[in-house]
Design an enzyme around this catalytic site. Sequence first.
Site, short mmCIF file in Angstrom:
data_model
loop_
_atom_site.label_atom_id
_atom_site.label_comp_id
_atom_site.label_asym_id
_atom_site.label_seq_id
_atom_site.Cartn_x
_atom_site.Cartn_y
_atom_site.Cartn_z
N GLU A 1 -1.56 20.86 0.14
CA GLU A 1 -1.61 21.37 -1.22
C GLU A 1 -2.61 21.90 -2.00
O GLU A 1 -2.78 22.68 -2.60
CB GLU A 1 -0.80 20.12 -1.86
CG GLU A 1 0.39 19.93 -1.19
CD GLU A 1 0.35 18.96 -0.44
OE1 GLU A 1 -0.41 18.54 0.26
OE2 GLU A 1 1.00 18.05 -0.42
N LYS B 1 -10.79 15.16 0.03
CA LYS B 1 -11.79 14.23 0.48
C LYS B 1 -12.30 14.66 2.02
O LYS B 1 -13.03 14.88 2.68
CB LYS B 1 -11.51 12.96 0.82
CG LYS B 1 -11.86 12.08 1.77
CD LYS B 1 -12.23 10.34 1.84
CE LYS B 1 -11.99 9.40 2.67
NZ LYS B 1 -11.39 8.74 3.05
N GLU C 1 0.45 3.08 -1.52
CA GLU C 1 0.35 3.76 -0.20
C GLU C 1 -1.38 2.19 0.57
O GLU C 1 -1.25 2.40 2.02
CB GLU C 1 -0.91 4.59 -0.44
CG GLU C 1 -0.82 5.49 0.93
CD GLU C 1 -1.97 7.02 0.38
OE1 GLU C 1 -1.20 7.88 0.68
OE2 GLU C 1 -3.08 7.10 -0.37
N HIS D 1 14.03 2.16 -23.79
CA HIS D 1 15.19 2.60 -23.94
C HIS D 1 15.25 3.64 -23.43
O HIS D 1 16.23 4.62 -23.54
CB HIS D 1 14.86 3.80 -25.36
CG HIS D 1 14.41 2.93 -27.05
ND1 HIS D 1 15.45 2.75 -27.46
CD2 HIS D 1 13.25 3.40 -26.91
CE1 HIS D 1 14.46 1.95 -28.99
NE2 HIS D 1 13.74 2.33 -28.20
N LYS E 1 3.83 15.47 6.96
CA LYS E 1 2.35 16.54 7.10
C LYS E 1 3.01 17.38 8.17
O LYS E 1 2.87 18.69 8.96
CB LYS E 1 0.69 15.87 7.26
CG LYS E 1 0.85 15.14 5.92
CD LYS E 1 -0.94 15.19 5.59
CE LYS E 1 -1.11 14.74 4.85
NZ LYS E 1 -2.65 14.09 5.09
N GLY F 1 -8.93 6.87 -0.14
CA GLY F 1 -8.89 8.20 -1.71
C GLY F 1 -8.75 7.60 -2.79
O GLY F 1 -8.54 8.09 -4.18
N ARG F 2 -7.31 7.17 -2.58
CA ARG F 2 -7.03 6.23 -3.70
C ARG F 2 -8.07 5.35 -4.37
O ARG F 2 -7.53 4.45 -5.24
CB ARG F 2 -6.07 5.50 -3.29
CG ARG F 2 -5.72 4.51 -2.25
CD ARG F 2 -4.71 3.77 -1.49
NE ARG F 2 -4.57 3.29 -0.18
CZ ARG F 2 -4.66 3.50 0.67
NH1 ARG F 2 -4.48 4.85 0.85
NH2 ARG F 2 -4.58 3.06 1.85
O1 F6P Z 1 -1.93 12.12 2.40
C1 F6P Z 1 -2.06 11.09 1.57
C2 F6P Z 1 -3.16 11.18 1.53
O2 F6P Z 1 -4.24 11.35 2.19
C3 F6P Z 1 -4.15 10.32 0.10
O3 F6P Z 1 -4.48 9.11 1.06
C4 F6P Z 1 -5.09 11.32 0.02
O4 F6P Z 1 -5.31 10.94 -1.55
C5 F6P Z 1 -4.62 12.13 -0.39
O5 F6P Z 1 -3.78 12.38 0.53
C6 F6P Z 1 -5.39 13.17 -0.95
O6 F6P Z 1 -6.42 14.12 0.49
P1 F6P Z 1 -7.31 15.02 0.75
O7 F6P Z 1 -8.33 13.79 -0.57
O8 F6P Z 1 -8.01 14.85 2.25
O9 F6P Z 1 -7.36 16.02 -0.29
#
Ligand code: F6P
Length: 541
Positions: free
Chosen positions: A210, A204, A350, A381, A509, A264-265
């Site tokens: 990452e 987003k 979240e 199990h 972060k 995002g979620r």
């Molecule tokens: O760090 C949390 C977050 O902002 C989430 O809310 C989001 O889904 C995820 O990181 C990934 O963010 P982006 O889509 O901006 O890479």
Amino acid sequence: MNPAQTTAWTGLAEHATRLASQHLRELFANDPARAMRLRAQACGILLDYSKNRVDGPVLHDLLALAEACGLHARIEAMFTGAPINGTEGRAVLHTALRSQDDTPVFVAGENILPAIRAVRASCHVFAGRVRSGEWRGYDGQTITDVVNIGIGGSDLGPLMVCEALKPYADGPRAHFVSNVDSLHLTQTLATLDPARTLFIIASKTFTTLETLTNARTARAWLVAAGGEAAVARHFVAVSTNAEKVAAFGIDPTNMFGFWDWVGGRYSLWSAIGLPIALAIGPQRFDELLAGAYAMDQHFRHAPLDRNLPVLMALLGIWYVNFLDCHSQVVAPYNQTLHRLPAFLQQLDMESNGKRVRGDGEAVGYATGPVIWGEPGTNGQHAFFQLLHQGSQIIPVDFILALKQPGQIAVHRRAQIANCLAQAAALMQGKTEDEVRAEMRAKDIPDGEIEKLLPHRVFPGNRPSNLLLMDDLSPESLGALLALYEHKVFVQGVVWGVNSFDQWGVELGKQLASGLEQRLDGSTTPAYDPSTEALLAYIARQ
Ligand code: F6P
């Protein structure tokens, strides 16, 4: 409105005391119609909530609590685009992404439906071109594999849906890389041919460490094989941030956009769902949206006492705030739902892992529970021991879809039987007398029986919901996911928290970025003594 100051809240606290010594067995015995009464149905999903530690007065006050917290008005505010994400000044409109009608939805005076549909159409055209083989890689071969690089909401939603709907997959194979640990990427790439691999960089913000780290490494892997010119045929982006996408080196014509009013979620319904459309086809992706829309309509219009998301939310509040249960298990009995617990963890934790209300005041009561789980029967199990005989009560959502393509009858019977058995066992338990009788029937000596008795008794009275789905089709999955989204929303409304921000992820972060500099040899910034000692240890290694 502080929920703890409502008369419904006070009433619920009294009910908790009144019901403390009531066993679910008694509640069923005293009310022969309970099993039929405490159920609700919508969009091909039956919610059986009869195995919850509630009675009529509890349900009455839970519904009164929702009313007192202004639920109706909040639902309308969300659907109509009011800026209910107060800390970020944003509307919350994942529902508009799946709207099947033409009622305009306005953000800043502009109807957003045409833009939503235009992006979806371009995603579908692109997915169609890749799936048909018209879109080709740098040496003219068709695309056989798609790697989605994203994390959190830009990973879990499409990953979970692609897994859940695998029986419908008829497009390129879908892979998902999220972890910054390079092995996640390299082990995925090890099986792939760069000439036939398409990367979707899903972020987003397009600033997520990452994702950008993985995307750069993936880009280098492709360029090593096909040269710089290959990037345009093998990299597309899904983002709200065109500038950063271009700066990364992806042609903005290869970008599918979305908007800041999509959390995002909550984003799998947007272009973030592109891997789904590639895997199962645009038409089935549309069916997923249609299923979610059907649940949206149910949520928006059904009376609260027959409203699936509302009922599930209120039952959750009953456990968290009145029965001191702070953990919730999700146990899907269909293997293809194996990533659903992880998806729901982000969705719920979240969203409602908050300790202040929208107005900044400390809540003063418990909010979001810990969500966890695994597919049944595997969980049986592993951790179900604790659910049956542990010292805490953990409500369970059992999820079972009765039909799925490719099922084998004998497995299906066992799958259904196990799901129903676990819910029944948790509810009924096994008394001392029942254990004694069972052991005597096996000729076990009395001394031995008495020694083992406490270990073999099941207290029961452990609550669960059963979500029984007619099938696990794109449409019913859409409905299930929208059900959980709205459940989380209702809980956020009652608790008075902003379910749509996530400031709690920021501090880590920030610290990680400084720590990367330290690991690179910089002497600043300085950290706490514990972290400094660990940095020193790592340097010595
Ligand atoms: O760090 C949390 C977050 O902002 C989430 O809310 C989001 O889904 C995820 O990181 C990934 O963010 P982006 O889509 O901006 O890479």
